[in-house]
Design a protein around this motif. Structure first.
Motif, short mmCIF file in Angstrom:
data_model
loop_
_atom_site.label_atom_id
_atom_site.label_comp_id
_atom_site.label_asym_id
_atom_site.label_seq_id
_atom_site.Cartn_x
_atom_site.Cartn_y
_atom_site.Cartn_z
N UNK A 141 0.87 -1.18 0.00
CA UNK A 141 0.00 0.00 0.00
C UNK A 141 0.90 1.22 0.00
N UNK A 142 0.67 2.13 -0.96
CA UNK A 142 1.47 3.35 -1.01
C UNK A 142 1.12 4.24 0.17
N UNK A 143 2.11 4.96 0.70
CA UNK A 143 1.93 5.73 1.94
C UNK A 143 0.79 6.74 1.96
N UNK A 144 0.51 7.46 0.90
CA UNK A 144 -0.55 8.47 0.96
C UNK A 144 -1.29 8.54 -0.35
N UNK A 145 -2.45 9.12 -0.31
CA UNK A 145 -3.22 9.30 -1.53
C UNK A 145 -3.70 10.73 -1.59
#
Length: 193
Positions: free
Chosen positions: A151-155
């Motif tokens: 999961x990428x750290x931020x969106x």
């Protein structure tokens, strides 16, 4: 040059800690010894066979998954840290391939990756809003597909998370996917269950 038994066993144990889905055949090839030698080494070290290792790893993750029932995940989840990463394994059988050419149907690889992307989300509801996929190499009956999700750290979008999945057979990447996941709650916000 062949390793001494003690050194080989230490390296075997370390290799299985790093990659628990290696078969006895994979290990035998890696250490240039017979499968029987690997089995004896595992027995001496108290390391169970692959099937038992997979069952043990899957059992430890059952309570972690929130967004879908564990029996709806395609493949067996080996490791999961919600909103961070997850690993699953899927054994391709004759039922998963085209009869004409023996190549796995793409929807099985997609289903493994997509269900892993859903499972890794720390929320009661996670839905795939969008995906970008690339099938890189054919997969055949008898292959073991290991999917790793991160999961990428931020969106930039609220209630969205980006999950990248890479699926491999042995050392070869066979599938990659980027999944934009809709979630009920914003990641890390109070009130999230």
């Amino acid at each position: 040059m062949r390793l001494q038994k003690r050194e080989r066993q230490q390296k075997l144990a370390a290799l299985l800690r790093e990659n628990p889905v290696l078969t006895d055949g994979d290990l035998a090839e890696h250490f240039s010894v017979s499968v029987q030698t690997v089995r004896l080494d595992r027995l001496e070290l108290g390391i169970p066979e692959l099937r038992e290792r997979l069952k043990d790893m899957a059992a430890r993750t059952l309570d972690d998954v929130k967004a879908l029932p564990i029996d709806e995940v395609i493949g067996d989840i080996l490791d999961i840290e919600l909103d961070k990463r997850a690993v699953s394994v899927f054994d391709v059988s004759e039922d998963h391939v085209f009869q004409r050419n023996g190549i796995a149907r793409g929807h099985h690889l997609f289903a493994q990756a997509n269900s892993l992307a859903v499972a890794v989300i720390d929320d009661d509801l996670a839905l795939t809003a969008r995906s970008e996929l690339e099938f890189r190499k054919p997969v055949h009956a008898g292959d073991r597909v290991v999917a790793k999700a991160e999961v990428e750290p931020g969106s930039e979008k609220p209630r969205r998370s980006i999950v990248k999945v890479v699926s491999t057979v042995g050392e070869d990447t066979v599938f990659t996917g980027t999944f934009e996941m809709y979630r009920t709650h914003e990641r890390g916000k109070e009130g999230q269950r």
